[in-house]
Design an enzyme around this catalytic site. Structure first.
Site, PDB file in Angstrom:
ATOM      1  N   GLU A 144     107.084  97.957  93.402  1.00 16.80           N
ATOM      2  CA  GLU A 144     106.706  97.569  91.780  1.00 16.80           C
ATOM      3  C   GLU A 144     105.147  98.392  91.384  1.00 16.80           C
ATOM      4  OE1 GLU A 144     106.197  93.664  91.399  1.00 16.80           O
ATOM      5  OE2 GLU A 144     104.867  92.874  92.939  1.00 16.80           O
ATOM      6  N   GLN A 172      98.651  88.252 103.070  1.00 12.49           N
ATOM      7  CA  GLN A 172      99.234  89.354 103.504  1.00 12.49           C
ATOM      8  C   GLN A 172      98.927  90.586 102.217  1.00 12.49           C
ATOM      9  OE1 GLN A 172     102.986  86.752 102.749  1.00 12.49           O
ATOM     10  NE2 GLN A 172     103.372  87.285 104.705  1.00 12.49           N
ATOM     11  N   ASP A 229     112.777  94.297 103.659  1.00 12.51           N
ATOM     12  CA  ASP A 229     112.108  92.796 103.049  1.00 12.51           C
ATOM     13  C   ASP A 229     111.604  93.343 101.744  1.00 12.51           C
ATOM     14  OD1 ASP A 229     111.098  90.108 103.633  1.00 12.51           O
ATOM     15  OD2 ASP A 229     108.827  91.133 103.346  1.00 12.51           O
ATOM     16  N   GLU A 280     116.757  93.449 101.069  1.00 15.17           N
ATOM     17  CA  GLU A 280     116.443  92.250  99.836  1.00 15.17           C
ATOM     18  C   GLU A 280     115.862  92.881  98.197  1.00 15.17           C
ATOM     19  OE1 GLU A 280     113.741  87.583 100.635  1.00 15.17           O
ATOM     20  OE2 GLU A 280     113.135  90.162 100.900  1.00 15.17           O
ATOM     21  N   ASN A 326     106.243  96.395 102.807  1.00 16.03           N
ATOM     22  CA  ASN A 326     105.090  95.613 101.088  1.00 16.03           C
ATOM     23  C   ASN A 326     103.906  95.169 101.589  1.00 16.03           C
ATOM     24  OD1 ASN A 326     105.012  94.915  98.281  1.00 16.03           O
ATOM     25  ND2 ASN A 326     104.601  93.399  99.567  1.00 16.03           N
ATOM     26  N   HIS A 327     103.624  94.757 102.264  1.00 13.95           N
ATOM     27  CA  HIS A 327     102.297  94.338 102.970  1.00 13.95           C
ATOM     28  C   HIS A 327     101.966  93.964 104.865  1.00 13.95           C
ATOM     29  CE1 HIS A 327     105.039  90.995 102.548  1.00 13.95           C
ATOM     30  NE2 HIS A 327     104.573  90.275 103.906  1.00 13.95           N
ATOM     31  N   HIS A 342     117.059  82.739 106.301  1.00 11.70           N
ATOM     32  CA  HIS A 342     116.171  81.873 106.940  1.00 11.70           C
ATOM     33  C   HIS A 342     115.380  81.598 105.880  1.00 11.70           C
ATOM     34  CE1 HIS A 342     114.874  86.551 105.901  1.00 11.70           C
ATOM     35  NE2 HIS A 342     113.773  85.738 106.045  1.00 11.70           N
ATOM     36  N   ASP A 343     115.849  81.953 104.889  1.00 12.59           N
ATOM     37  CA  ASP A 343     114.472  81.837 103.630  1.00 12.59           C
ATOM     38  C   ASP A 343     115.349  80.112 103.023  1.00 12.59           C
ATOM     39  OD1 ASP A 343     112.565  83.070 104.061  1.00 12.59           O
ATOM     40  OD2 ASP A 343     113.584  84.530 102.949  1.00 12.59           O
ATOM     41  N   ARG A 388     116.676  96.070 107.295  1.00 14.46           N
ATOM     42  CA  ARG A 388     116.972  95.211 106.318  1.00 14.46           C
ATOM     43  C   ARG A 388     115.585  95.078 106.144  1.00 14.46           C
ATOM     44  NH1 ARG A 388     113.601  90.502 104.883  1.00 14.46           N
ATOM     45  NH2 ARG A 388     114.804  89.361 103.483  1.00 14.46           N
ATOM     46  N   ASP A 438      99.023  93.811  99.881  1.00 17.34           N
ATOM     47  CA  ASP A 438      99.901  94.738  99.427  1.00 17.34           C
ATOM     48  C   ASP A 438      99.908  95.781  99.840  1.00 17.34           C
ATOM     49  OD1 ASP A 438     101.152  92.276  98.672  1.00 17.34           O
ATOM     50  OD2 ASP A 438     102.257  93.512  97.152  1.00 17.34           O
TER      51      ASP A 438
HETATM   52  C1  NOJ Z   1     111.079  88.071 102.313  1.00 13.92           C
HETATM   53  C2  NOJ Z   1     111.589  86.609 103.798  1.00 13.92           C
HETATM   54  O1  NOJ Z   1     112.604  86.879 103.791  1.00 13.92           O
HETATM   55  C3  NOJ Z   1     110.549  85.836 103.466  1.00 13.92           C
HETATM   56  O2  NOJ Z   1     110.730  85.105 105.002  1.00 13.92           O
HETATM   57  C4  NOJ Z   1     109.155  86.336 103.793  1.00 13.92           C
HETATM   58  O3  NOJ Z   1     107.970  85.722 104.158  1.00 13.92           O
HETATM   59  C5  NOJ Z   1     108.533  86.993 102.610  1.00 13.92           C
HETATM   60  N1  NOJ Z   1     109.966  88.079 102.154  1.00 13.92           N
HETATM   61  C6  NOJ Z   1     107.859  87.527 102.868  1.00 13.92           C
HETATM   62  O4  NOJ Z   1     107.256  89.369 103.521  1.00 13.92           O
END
Ligand code: NOJ
Length: 553
Positions: free
Chosen positions: A212, A173, A205, A244, A107-108, A311-312, A203, A175
């Site tokens: 979008e 970051q 992200d 995700e 995405n970025h 992890h978030d 996976r 885009d």
């Molecule tokens: C989702 C990732 O799970 C998260 O850890 C990250 O900060 C953001 N995307 C940006 O890449």
């Protein structure tokens, strides 16, 4: 059901284990995990029974977002090793029958990526259009800001070139503009590169953000995902995208590729996860039952990825304010446990107060839910967090291998959990020797999950139980049935299950010894211990439970 399906469509009942190379095992004594350390632990992972490793970003990075800010998509961060170390790791993983996927963060890029440095150097830069620029961005909508602790806009003014650039996440970051065919080609090249080195997929992200900014007037945004998938399938038939995609169910089906299943192979079930936490907080199955009943059926060969933690932050963004507060009160009442006003920065065992019986029940529930379970490293031993670490880093602590930590021979670069969750109390070595440990429970759950492909492949039906604290469902595939029940409360309960078509059958408990006969009418009463878990295989009397799937033979 025919087990041969589960090798072709391997992801549908895989057990995915997410880990960060940086926090798993240090192989060169510098306090930071690396590929050499990880490779040494491959037999541990194979022994646990997981079938697919998901590596969090391991690419060169200034590390301002724990590696989700990449400066080179074709290489390994020198702190974690070399491409040679990566290939040796892949070779060893494959030898042990493990597939590997990795984070695809496109995405970025980092603002330090050579592409962005070039793009911002002038409005006429040949790479200018690789990013998204505006002279007059739309006024800010606070809902669009993902990290409100650090950002208040998704546009940043670039002094040097005199325009704003889009950044869905942090301002460092920018885009990528995936509407640009050259960017799309480059992304495909990145996928091709890592697949050539053995990855089985990615996976992806932030998928909704990724598409979008494709102008629908210029191109159909979902076409990009379908193109990527087609590219991967051409290169490697069994490769997957695990997305995700944290959006409402009704919007999510498009990401699978509306009915066709030609885009994201597996989407994380963020709604189911949040409702599961609500059910856990309330000791009431209602919220989870409702979510699973509403959850759309994925297209053939697509799948839901189910999880409780990642992890978030434990995001609760799809719940109402009242529901969110209920979970905060139950599992993270103090302010430093909460983050972004929408989530918790704790791991599951601490949220459940270290109550082993309840923790075991929560994971049994996870493994039995229809879908492919995804676990975050350390969940199998009940790894805790360290709230002294900043923000989401609290849960990204070093793995605990032995009483002295065992992560590194020197002091780990990251803070480790303390007190009741410190390495002397929570570690792999001790739990390997303890038959009642969480680690052994995970091994059992994974073994049973793999032996019951009906759970992931079958037609699943949530059952009424007549007891609010008991969540139950059944999964049917090719004449075989598994019935599962979980008691969310800490007192014994009785549940009544109407099992249509199973009158006269026998239910064999797959976790503990014991059988229950289903009366002819098909309504059976089962007793559930406090936080009890029952995985029951239905078989006709006279047919051994392991042969219950007669049609598969
Ligand atoms: C989702 C990732 O799970 C998260 O850890 C990250 O900060 C953001 N995307 C940006 O890449």
């Amino acid at each position: 059901m025919r087990l041969t399906y589960t090798s072709d469509v391997w992801w549908k009942n895989a057990v995915v284990y997410c880990l960060d190379v940086e926090t798993f095992k240090d192989g060169n004594d510098d306090g930071v995990g690396d590929f050499r350390g990880l490779t040494q632990q491959i037999d541990y992972l194979a022994g646990l029974g997981v079938t697919c490793l998901w590596l969090m970003p391991f690419f060169p990075t200034p590390n301002k977002d724990d590696g989700y800010d990449i400066t080179d998509f074709y290489s390994v961060d020198p702190r974690l090793g070399t491409l040679g170390d990566f290939v040796e790791f892949m070779r060893t993983a494959h030898d042990r029958g493990l597939r590997v996927i990795a984070d695809l963060v496109v995405n970025h890029t980092s603002d330090k990526h050579p592409w962005f440095k070039e793009a911002r150097s002038s409005k006429d830069s040949p790479l200018r259009d690789w990013y998204v620029w505006s002279d007059t961005p739309e006024p800010d909508n606070p809902d669009q800001v993902v990290f409100p602790d650090k950002e208040d806009s998704i546009w940043e003014y670039d002094e040097g070139s005199g325009q704003y650039y889009l950044h869905s996440f942090y301002r460092h970051q920018p885009d990528l503009n995936v509407a640009n065919p050259a960017v799309r080609d480059e992304i495909a090249r990145v996928l091709g590169f890592w697949m050539e080195l053995g990855l089985s997929g990615f996976r992806v992200d932030a998928v909704p953000f990724l598409i979008e900014n494709v102008d629908p007037k210029l191109a159909e945004p979902h076409e990009f995902l379908a193109d990527l998938r087609a590219f991967m399938t051409r290169r490697m038939g069994g490769s997957i995208l695990l997305g995700e995609v944290n959006v409402a169910y009704k919007d999510l089906v498009a990401y699978f590729g509306d009915g066709l299943g030609d885009q994201i192979t597996m989407c994380f079930d963020f709604i189911g996860m949040q409702k599961a936490w609500l059910s856990l907080a309330r000791c009431d199955a209602g919220a989870l039952s409702e979510a699973l009943r509403e959850r759309p059926k994925p297209p053939k060969d697509s799948q839901w990825a189910v999880f409780l933690r990642n992890h978030d932050e434990l995001t609760l963004d799809k719940l109402t304010e009242d529901e969110r507060q209920e979970i905060f009160q139950a599992f993270g009442p103090s302010e430093d446990m909460q983050i972004f006003g929408r989530g918790l920065r704790r791991r599951l065992p601490t949220m459940l107060g270290g109550d082993l019986r309840r923790i075991k029940m929560a994971y049994s529930l996870l493994f039995s839910l229809p879908g492919t379970p995804v676990i975050f490293y350390g969940e199998e031993i009940g790894l805790g967090e360290n709230l002294k670490a900043e923000g989401r880093m609290a849960v990204r602590v070093p793995m605990q291998w032995s009483r002295d930590g065992g992560f590194s021979r020197v002091k780990p670069a990251r803070a480790v959990p303390e007190g009741a969750f410190g390495p002397e109390r929570v570690n792999v070595a001790d739990q390997k020797r303890d038959t009642g440990s969480l680690l052994r429970w995970f091994q059992l759950l994974i073994e049973r999950y793999r032996e019951c492909p009906e759970l992931a492949w079958g037609e699943s039906t949530v059952l009424d139980t007549g007891e609010p604290a008991v969540f139950a469902h059944r999964c049917d595939a090719d004449g075989a049935t598994v019935v599962v029940a979980h008691n969310l409360s800490d007192t014994a309960r009785e549940a009544e299950l109407r099992l249509d078509g199973l009158g006269g059958y026998r239910l064999t408990d797959l976790l503990v010894d014991g059988t229950t006969e289903v009366p002819d009418g098909g309504v059976v009463r089962i007793t559930m211990e406090p936080h009890g878990c029952r995985w029951l295989r239905a078989s006709h009397p006279g047919v051994a439970p392991e042969d219950a799937s007669v049609k598969s033979r």
